[in-house]
Design a protein around this motif. Structure first.
Motif, PDB file in Angstrom:
ATOM      1  N   VAL A   1       5.494  -0.652   5.829  1.00 37.64           N
ATOM      2  CA  VAL A   1       4.570  -0.940   4.885  1.00 37.64           C
ATOM      3  C   VAL A   1       4.490  -2.356   4.212  1.00 37.64           C
ATOM      4  CG1 VAL A   1       3.563  -0.192   2.626  1.00 37.64           C
ATOM      5  CG2 VAL A   1       4.349   1.753   4.339  1.00 37.64           C
ATOM      6  N   PRO A   2       4.040  -3.255   4.618  1.00 36.63           N
ATOM      7  CA  PRO A   2       4.006  -4.769   4.221  1.00 36.63           C
ATOM      8  C   PRO A   2       3.558  -4.784   2.761  1.00 36.63           C
ATOM      9  CG  PRO A   2       2.582  -4.560   6.166  1.00 36.63           C
ATOM     10  CD  PRO A   2       2.898  -3.290   5.677  1.00 36.63           C
ATOM     11  N   ILE A   3       4.515  -5.508   2.194  1.00 36.35           N
ATOM     12  CA  ILE A   3       4.307  -5.605   0.529  1.00 36.35           C
ATOM     13  C   ILE A   3       4.107  -7.143   0.204  1.00 36.35           C
ATOM     14  CG2 ILE A   3       5.070  -5.118  -1.806  1.00 36.35           C
ATOM     15  CD1 ILE A   3       4.914  -2.769   0.093  1.00 36.35           C
ATOM     16  N   LEU A   4       2.789  -7.473  -0.083  1.00 37.20           N
ATOM     17  CA  LEU A   4       2.457  -9.058  -0.307  1.00 37.20           C
ATOM     18  C   LEU A   4       2.246  -8.990  -1.836  1.00 37.20           C
ATOM     19  CD1 LEU A   4       1.476  -7.956   2.824  1.00 37.20           C
ATOM     20  CD2 LEU A   4       0.469 -10.271   2.479  1.00 37.20           C
TER      21      LEU A   4
ATOM     22  N   ILE B   1      -1.078  -1.132   3.550  1.00 35.96           N
ATOM     23  CA  ILE B   1      -0.496  -2.480   3.029  1.00 35.96           C
ATOM     24  C   ILE B   1      -0.728  -2.359   1.487  1.00 35.96           C
ATOM     25  CG2 ILE B   1      -1.011  -4.840   2.981  1.00 35.96           C
ATOM     26  CD1 ILE B   1      -2.252  -4.527   5.757  1.00 35.96           C
ATOM     27  N   VAL B   2       0.361  -3.084   0.951  1.00 36.12           N
ATOM     28  CA  VAL B   2       0.262  -2.943  -0.582  1.00 36.12           C
ATOM     29  C   VAL B   2       0.415  -4.602  -1.069  1.00 36.12           C
ATOM     30  CG1 VAL B   2       1.878  -2.642  -2.520  1.00 36.12           C
ATOM     31  CG2 VAL B   2       1.463  -0.870  -0.921  1.00 36.12           C
ATOM     32  N   VAL B   3      -0.502  -4.797  -1.779  1.00 39.71           N
ATOM     33  CA  VAL B   3      -0.475  -6.212  -2.542  1.00 39.71           C
ATOM     34  C   VAL B   3      -0.337  -6.184  -4.033  1.00 39.71           C
ATOM     35  CG1 VAL B   3      -1.778  -8.383  -2.700  1.00 39.71           C
ATOM     36  CG2 VAL B   3      -1.886  -7.150  -0.654  1.00 39.71           C
ATOM     37  N   HIS B   4       0.549  -6.782  -4.546  1.00 34.70           N
ATOM     38  CA  HIS B   4       0.746  -6.654  -6.024  1.00 34.70           C
ATOM     39  C   HIS B   4       0.357  -7.855  -6.913  1.00 34.70           C
ATOM     40  CE1 HIS B   4       4.707  -8.475  -6.308  1.00 34.70           C
ATOM     41  NE2 HIS B   4       5.051  -8.054  -5.233  1.00 34.70           N
ATOM     42  N   GLY B   5       0.127  -7.770  -8.189  1.00 33.18           N
ATOM     43  CA  GLY B   5      -0.038  -9.085  -8.929  1.00 33.18           C
ATOM     44  C   GLY B   5       1.196  -9.376  -9.488  1.00 33.18           C
TER      45      GLY B   5
ATOM     46  N   CYS C   1      -5.484   2.272   4.277  1.00 28.75           N
ATOM     47  CA  CYS C   1      -5.875   1.606   3.128  1.00 28.75           C
ATOM     48  C   CYS C   1      -4.790   0.364   2.691  1.00 28.75           C
ATOM     49  CB  CYS C   1      -5.360   2.784   2.160  1.00 28.75           C
ATOM     50  SG  CYS C   1      -5.495   2.530   0.397  1.00 28.75           S
ATOM     51  N   ILE C   2      -5.653  -0.446   1.912  1.00 35.36           N
ATOM     52  CA  ILE C   2      -4.848  -1.597   1.419  1.00 35.36           C
ATOM     53  C   ILE C   2      -4.940  -1.254  -0.319  1.00 35.36           C
ATOM     54  CG2 ILE C   2      -4.777  -3.981   0.585  1.00 35.36           C
ATOM     55  CD1 ILE C   2      -6.288  -4.387   3.622  1.00 35.36           C
TER      56      ILE C   2
ATOM     57  N   MET D   1     -10.230  -4.650   8.452  1.00 30.15           N
ATOM     58  CA  MET D   1     -11.089  -3.413   8.104  1.00 30.15           C
ATOM     59  C   MET D   1     -10.372  -2.058   7.799  1.00 30.15           C
ATOM     60  SD  MET D   1     -14.018  -4.994   7.943  1.00 30.15           S
ATOM     61  CE  MET D   1     -15.113  -3.475   8.243  1.00 30.15           C
ATOM     62  N   PRO D   2      -9.696  -1.886   6.497  1.00 27.54           N
ATOM     63  CA  PRO D   2      -9.278  -0.693   6.231  1.00 27.54           C
ATOM     64  C   PRO D   2     -10.229   0.465   5.954  1.00 27.54           C
ATOM     65  CG  PRO D   2      -9.023  -2.002   4.457  1.00 27.54           C
ATOM     66  CD  PRO D   2      -9.706  -3.041   5.794  1.00 27.54           C
ATOM     67  N   ASN D   3      -9.825   1.805   5.931  1.00 27.62           N
ATOM     68  CA  ASN D   3     -11.040   2.571   5.802  1.00 27.62           C
ATOM     69  C   ASN D   3     -11.442   2.310   4.195  1.00 27.62           C
ATOM     70  OD1 ASN D   3     -10.518   3.910   8.316  1.00 27.62           O
ATOM     71  ND2 ASN D   3      -9.152   5.266   7.507  1.00 27.62           N
TER      72      ASN D   3
END
Length: 351
Positions: free
Chosen positions: A197-200, A106-110, A28-29, A229-231
């Motif tokens: 867990v990468p945090i972008l 992978i986590v991406v935050h605003g 998951c992203i 291509m995450p699930n």
């Protein structure tokens, strides 16, 4: 779609990038919406309660066993910080009990209330590094967004999640006319394969045409989704999902299921509305509550066209936990509140 939406939807990926994947399938992203994790009306203020809840849910979603106890979690933040006592390493780390996680997320935050003021005041998003104000604003914007990134990494680490901050500017991301031009995702892949867990996050980056601009977290997620291509992908926001009008309107209707067609238009599959066929711009313009909602939905639609389900729901709720666990599927059950965006072409692949 308008010209701007078409440009977003058709922007090519860098020609020097080849599609690569992690050793294990990426599960998951997650996008942590800035409006959800910060207090948007207070400059550089974190919504501590929501962030803590989201971090706890992420740990629960990553738990290797569904029977894992939700008891006390040994922290990976061993530094001092106002409001938190300094901790030493726990005995639980010595025997591996604390790392009973499947951390292929992978986590991406605003940015929320971080970065936007600095960027808009100086015009960083418009480019022009030769201007002293823009150059100073570039620095100020990055100080603000990276400080938020550090706090999110620390919040995740206090939940025992092995998170590492990976600011796009520092990791070589750049743009050309605001489209991704360079992004060496090998750094992200290596981090995931190593159990981190990468945090972008959305960041100020260099741009080949404009000198500089703002690379949004939503664009980053689309690029990572294309490459890895995450699930499934989960957007956690401050509202329950996509509405047909501003969520504050008492007549607002939550759009539960949206199928994305090849031409970029949407078919609202649930609930049944009189006007079912909508373009991206028509669908989201009325409730652009974060300033970037139009881009957010356009990017979500592009991810769905890859055959990856996108779930949009409110952060820190039982609905967000189910989405993070991957328990929603295509059908958007009646007891789950949120929006599922999926490809009409790939529907048959996701029974």
């Amino acid at each position: 779609m308008g010209d701007e939406e078409k440009k977003i939807a058709t922007a090519p990926f860098p020609s020097d990038q080849i599609q690569r994947g992690c050793k294990s399938p990426l599960r998951c992203i997650v996008k942590l919406g800035g409006a959800a994790i910060t207090c948007k009306n207070e400059l550089e203020s974190i919504n501590v309660e929501t962030l803590k809840s989201v971090c706890a849910q992420l740990r629960e979603a990553m738990a290797a066993s569904t029977n894992s106890s939700p008891g006390s979690v040994p922290s990976m933040d061993w530094s001092t910080q106002m409001g938190y006592a300094a901790v030493s390493f726990s005995e639980e780390f010595k025997d591996g009990r604390a790392l009973d996680l499947v951390s292929n997320f992978i986590v991406v935050h605003g940015a929320g209330s971080f970065g936007h003021f600095q960027a808009s005041t100086s015009g960083v998003h418009k480019g022009g590094l030769h201007l002293p104000l823009v150059k100073a604003g570039f620095v100020a914007t990055r100080i603000s967004v990276t400080s938020l990134n550090l706090e999110i990494v620390r919040a995740l680490a206090r939940e025992g999640i092995p998170s590492v901050g990976m600011p796009p500017f520092s990791c070589g991301w750049s743009t050309n006319g605001r489209n991704v031009a360079s992004a060496d995702v090998s750094h992200v892949i290596k981090a995931v394969d190593s159990g981190f867990v990468p945090i972008l996050h959305g960041d100020a980056v260099l741009d080949e045409l404009l000198d500089c601009t703002i690379l949004s977290g939503d664009v980053i997620i689309r690029h990572l989704s294309h490459e890895l291509m995450p699930n499934y992908v989960v957007f956690l926001t401050d509202v329950l999902g996509v509405y047909d009008r501003p969520p504050t309107d008492p007549d607002a209707i939550l759009l539960r299921k949206i199928a994305v067609d090849e031409d970029g238009t949407w078919s609202i599959m649930k609930p049944c509305l009189q006007l079912k066929k909508l373009g991206v711009k028509i669908t989201v313009a009325a409730h652009d509550t974060t300033g970037g909602m139009e881009t957010k939905i356009a990017e979500a639609a592009m991810i769905a066209k890859l055959g990856i389900n996108v779930y949009i729901t409110k952060a820190g709720t039982p609905h967000s936990l189910r989405a993070l666990r991957g328990e929603v599927g295509d059908d958007a059950p009646d007891d789950w509140l949120g929006t599922v965006i999926y490809s009409s072409k790939h529907k048959s692949l996701n029974p």
